[in-house]
Design an enzyme around this catalytic site. Structure first.
Site, mmCIF file in Angstrom:
data_model
loop_
_atom_site.group_PDB
_atom_site.id
_atom_site.type_symbol
_atom_site.label_atom_id
_atom_site.label_comp_id
_atom_site.label_asym_id
_atom_site.label_seq_id
_atom_site.Cartn_x
_atom_site.Cartn_y
_atom_site.Cartn_z
ATOM 1 N N HIS A 66 0.829 -1.243 0.000
ATOM 2 C CA HIS A 66 -0.076 -0.190 0.184
ATOM 3 C C HIS A 66 1.078 0.811 -0.125
ATOM 4 O O HIS A 66 2.388 1.139 0.939
ATOM 5 C CB HIS A 66 -1.482 -0.046 1.158
ATOM 6 C CG HIS A 66 -0.382 -0.099 2.676
ATOM 7 N ND1 HIS A 66 0.089 1.052 3.011
ATOM 8 C CD2 HIS A 66 -0.541 -1.331 3.108
ATOM 9 C CE1 HIS A 66 0.748 1.051 4.352
ATOM 10 N NE2 HIS A 66 0.361 -0.576 4.924
ATOM 11 N N ASP A 68 -0.299 4.078 1.116
ATOM 12 C CA ASP A 68 -0.795 5.526 1.655
ATOM 13 C C ASP A 68 -0.660 5.391 3.024
ATOM 14 O O ASP A 68 -0.291 4.052 3.454
ATOM 15 C CB ASP A 68 -2.131 5.446 2.069
ATOM 16 C CG ASP A 68 -2.829 3.595 2.309
ATOM 17 O OD1 ASP A 68 -2.414 3.225 2.083
ATOM 18 O OD2 ASP A 68 -4.028 3.936 2.929
ATOM 19 N N ASP A 99 6.513 1.489 7.031
ATOM 20 C CA ASP A 99 4.640 0.829 6.824
ATOM 21 C C ASP A 99 4.315 2.024 5.730
ATOM 22 O O ASP A 99 3.453 2.110 5.444
ATOM 23 C CB ASP A 99 3.766 1.298 8.321
ATOM 24 C CG ASP A 99 2.986 0.582 7.940
ATOM 25 O OD1 ASP A 99 3.012 0.137 7.456
ATOM 26 O OD2 ASP A 99 2.469 0.765 8.957
ATOM 27 N N GLU A 133 -5.533 1.201 2.491
ATOM 28 C CA GLU A 133 -5.545 0.057 3.774
ATOM 29 C C GLU A 133 -4.719 0.798 4.474
ATOM 30 O O GLU A 133 -5.119 0.027 6.239
ATOM 31 C CB GLU A 133 -3.491 -0.234 3.008
ATOM 32 C CG GLU A 133 -3.517 -1.918 3.871
ATOM 33 C CD GLU A 133 -3.006 -1.558 5.309
ATOM 34 O OE1 GLU A 133 -2.955 -2.235 5.997
ATOM 35 O OE2 GLU A 133 -2.388 -0.690 6.037
ATOM 36 N N GLU A 134 -4.998 2.035 5.207
ATOM 37 C CA GLU A 134 -5.159 2.573 6.584
ATOM 38 C C GLU A 134 -5.958 3.043 7.128
ATOM 39 O O GLU A 134 -6.678 3.140 8.626
ATOM 40 C CB GLU A 134 -3.357 3.264 6.430
ATOM 41 C CG GLU A 134 -2.163 2.751 6.222
ATOM 42 C CD GLU A 134 -1.439 1.913 7.679
ATOM 43 O OE1 GLU A 134 -2.184 1.730 8.333
ATOM 44 O OE2 GLU A 134 -0.313 1.545 7.235
ATOM 45 N N HIS A 348 3.376 3.625 12.907
ATOM 46 C CA HIS A 348 2.341 4.012 13.347
ATOM 47 C C HIS A 348 3.186 5.749 14.429
ATOM 48 O O HIS A 348 2.834 6.036 15.623
ATOM 49 C CB HIS A 348 0.875 3.342 14.086
ATOM 50 C CG HIS A 348 0.567 2.963 12.566
ATOM 51 N ND1 HIS A 348 -0.819 2.522 12.132
ATOM 52 C CD2 HIS A 348 0.679 2.520 11.471
ATOM 53 C CE1 HIS A 348 -1.187 1.787 11.306
ATOM 54 N NE2 HIS A 348 0.069 1.974 10.673
#
EC number: 3.5.1.18
Length: 376
Positions: A66, A68, A99, A133-134, A348
């Site tokens: 992903h 995003d 990520d 995705e997030e 994150h």
């Protein structure tokens, strides 16, 4: 600066806060086309998805990622700007470094190198990217999988670049994920004065036995490498804030992380039956995030175990822990799915980062996986 490091920095500099893509997929498609891939942009709703393929026929190996990222939070909390990639003491900092823009860049470099070395390889090598995705994960891989199902597109193997490693690159191989089901329960009562409980119905008191039964229940004993199914209450709210008012309503939010012993409809039916047995006046809203998936022993898992063992210097731990990933939408197409990526310690978080040495090693790791699967 190496190819993978340069591409990772370029992607980090694009502020692709979910569901935005900020041009990441266009830049990647330009590179993959130059390497001989056929690229299809699938814009579904407000979400960008990219399907790039090289070769034809079976087996079909998909590299899933992903573009995003989650919001960075306050700028002042970061040592350097989240979308200004910086290298300090051998570590690359920036939102998405771990990520998962580092993995995506490594996918791309590995794919370019592989098709240059094996232009007539067996089967199909594909790259699938999404910018959803997030966030809600509605118009991303979930919708793409529906498109694939309608087309009859098959997938044999899927490698997701989620940051799976814990302390060193390659120390963990993700071979499945638990399912996730959330519920919002509203229990209705009758508001009144605490001095006159006979004139009211306290929804907290009414719901407490049912909630206690839910929390105490042992749903299963686990499955293969899955921990047991778990139900967690995440939010409870009732009342006006005054201590002399019996509330008229109670709201409870909860989540289940469940093994392949269960599916969402069966869990919903079990919980509904329990609430009915307690004769509650209630409303219940469900949100299904995804069913569990599990990749048993087979070619993908055995090859990944060998390759990761070579890179990490020891066999990887094989795990089904963690949250959810987009592999949950690919597995129902009949694909064997694993997750292999960098260390996840900072994902994150403020000052998200990846070791430059790990990033430099990732393309070789992915390329070796591709070669073992499509060349032998």
């Amino acid at each position: 600066m190496s190819d993978v490091l340069e591409l990772t920095c370029d992607l980090i500099a694009r502020a692709s806060i979910t569901p935005a893509d900020a041009g990441c997929q266009a830049a990647i498609a330009q590179r993959l086309r130059a390497a001989g891939f056929s690229c299809e942009h699938l814009r579904l709703g407000e979400v960008e998805n990219l399907w790039a393929t090289h070769g034809s026929g079976a087996p079909v190996l998909v590299l899933l990622g992903h573009t995003d990222v989650v919001p960075p939070g306050p700028r002042e909390a970061w040592t350097s700007a989240p979308f200004d990639p910086q290298i300090r003491d051998g570590v690359l900092y920036g939102r998405g470094a771990a990520d998962m823009k580092g993995s995506v860049a490594a996918f791309v470099v590995a794919a370019e190198q592989f098709v240059a070395a094996h232009p007539s390889h067996t089967g199909t090598l594909a790259v699938l990217l999404t910018s959803d995705e997030e966030g809600d994960a509605i118009d991303g891989v979930r919708r793409v999988a529906e498109v694939f199902r309608e087309r009859g597109q098959t997938i044999d193997w899927c490698i997701t670049g989620e940051p799976s490693s814990t302390e060193r690159l390659g120390d963990l191989l993700r071979v499945g994920r638990r399912g996730s089901l959330s519920g919002t329960l509203t229990v209705k009562g009758v508001q009144g004065h605490v001095a006159y409980p006979h004139k009211a119905r306290n929804p907290i008191h009414l719901a407490a036995p049912a909630l206690a039964e839910l929390v105490a229940r042992q749903w299963d004993d686990g499955f293969e490498s899955f921990p047991p199914t778990s139900l967690q209450l995440s939010n409870i709210h009732a009342g006006t804030g005054a201590n002399n008012v019996i509330p008229g309503e109670l709201q409870v939010a909860f989540n289940l992380r469940y093994t392949p012993h269960w599916d969402a409809p069966r869990l919903e039916a079990e919980i509904t039956a329990l609430l009915d047995r307690h004769a509650l006046d209630y409303a219940l809203r469900w949100h299904r995030s995804g069913e569990p998936f599990y990749t048993p022993e087979g070619r993908l898992r055995s090859v990944a175990r060998e390759v990761l063992g070579e890179f990490a210097g020891a066999p990887p731990e094989e795990s089904t822990g963690g949250g959810t990933s987009d592999a949950r939408f690919i597995a129902p197409l009949g694909a064997q799915c694993i997750e292999v990526g960098p260390v996840n310690a900072s994902i994150h978080q403020v000052d998200e980062h990846v070791r430059v040495a790990d990033l430099q090693a990732l393309p070789a790791l992915y390329r070796k996986l591709i070669e073992r699967l499509l060349v032998g």
